[in-house]
Scaffold this motif. Structure first.
Motif, PDB file in Angstrom:
ATOM      1  N   ARG A 152       0.971  -1.200  -0.209  1.00 27.00           N
ATOM      2  CA  ARG A 152       0.285   0.198  -0.058  1.00 27.00           C
ATOM      3  C   ARG A 152       0.956   1.258  -0.067  1.00 27.00           C
ATOM      4  NH1 ARG A 152      -4.579   1.442   4.575  1.00 27.00           N
ATOM      5  NH2 ARG A 152      -5.636   3.171   3.535  1.00 27.00           N
ATOM      6  N   ASP A 153       0.632   2.098  -0.696  1.00 27.34           N
ATOM      7  CA  ASP A 153       1.105   3.443  -0.850  1.00 27.34           C
ATOM      8  C   ASP A 153       0.178   4.546  -1.181  1.00 27.34           C
ATOM      9  OD1 ASP A 153       3.097   5.699  -0.897  1.00 27.34           O
ATOM     10  OD2 ASP A 153       3.945   4.930  -2.866  1.00 27.34           O
ATOM     11  N   GLU A 154      -0.224   5.235   0.029  1.00 25.20           N
ATOM     12  CA  GLU A 154      -1.396   6.346  -0.017  1.00 25.20           C
ATOM     13  C   GLU A 154      -1.120   7.389   0.414  1.00 25.20           C
ATOM     14  OE1 GLU A 154      -6.354   6.221   0.435  1.00 25.20           O
ATOM     15  OE2 GLU A 154      -4.981   4.433   0.852  1.00 25.20           O
TER      16      GLU A 154
ATOM     17  N   VAL B 159      -2.935  10.456   2.844  1.00 24.12           N
ATOM     18  CA  VAL B 159      -4.144  10.665   3.301  1.00 24.12           C
ATOM     19  C   VAL B 159      -3.913  11.980   4.569  1.00 24.12           C
ATOM     20  CG1 VAL B 159      -4.957   8.376   3.412  1.00 24.12           C
ATOM     21  CG2 VAL B 159      -3.785   9.301   5.333  1.00 24.12           C
TER      22      VAL B 159
ATOM     23  N   ARG C  43       1.529   9.681   5.003  1.00 28.39           N
ATOM     24  CA  ARG C  43       1.480   8.691   3.828  1.00 28.39           C
ATOM     25  C   ARG C  43       1.537   7.156   4.667  1.00 28.39           C
ATOM     26  NH1 ARG C  43       6.610   8.437  -0.528  1.00 28.39           N
ATOM     27  NH2 ARG C  43       5.678   6.731  -1.931  1.00 28.39           N
TER      28      ARG C  43
END
Length: 156
Positions: free
Chosen positions: A112-114, A116, A126
């Protein structure tokens, strides 16, 4: 270990469940915890590790580096990396984070790389999960490289 040798990182961040992965996961063919102990102890001075939900006191007895901390904060001058396994603090239950920091976790075995909104600040954070080198749950064995604020997801 071949990738560690090839990339020669200053530090190796391990996000828990180092030797065992609990009764819910089948162990991969050829999995050998005693060999993992030897490999990891060979690079002990470069390891920063946190406790996963499957670590036990006996793991600390055989590993030559601390592995029982709930989290570690790594400062690199670019941003703050909050490293944890993900079973206590996770994307749905974030700890207090500095705006612009990275919440680095494992536990799900899914990459996961997001970016928010920071629930504890006014900026962004991140969320980054490098997946799993041993028991991936998203179809590919993976790890990440990090340098100067840039993550690179790598598959084995």
């Amino acid at each position: 270990m071949e990738r560690i040798d090839a990339n020669a990182p200053d530090r190796v961040l391990l996000l828990g469940d180092l030797l065992y992965h609990g009764p819910r996961n089948d162990l991969p063919a050829g999995y050998a915890p005693k060999q993992v102990i030897e490999m990891l102890n060979g690079i002990a001075t470069r390891i920063v590790a946190v406790r996963g939900n499957c670590e036990a006191e006996v793991d600390q007895m055989v590993l030559g580096f601390p592995c029982m901390a709930e989290y570690a904060v790594v400062m690199d001058g670019v941003c703050e990396l909050y490293c944890t396994h993900g079973h206590l603090w996770n994307p749905e239950h974030l700890p207090p984070l500095v705006d612009g920091s990275v919440f680095l976790y494992g536990h799900t075995h899914v990459k996961r790389d997001e970016v928010v909104e920071n629930p504890c600040g006014e900026g962004m954070v991140r969320l980054f999960n490098p997946g799993s080198v041993s028991i991936p749950k998203d179809g590919s064995h993976s790890f990440a490289l990090y340098e100067n604020g840039i993550f690179e997801l790598c598959e084995l």
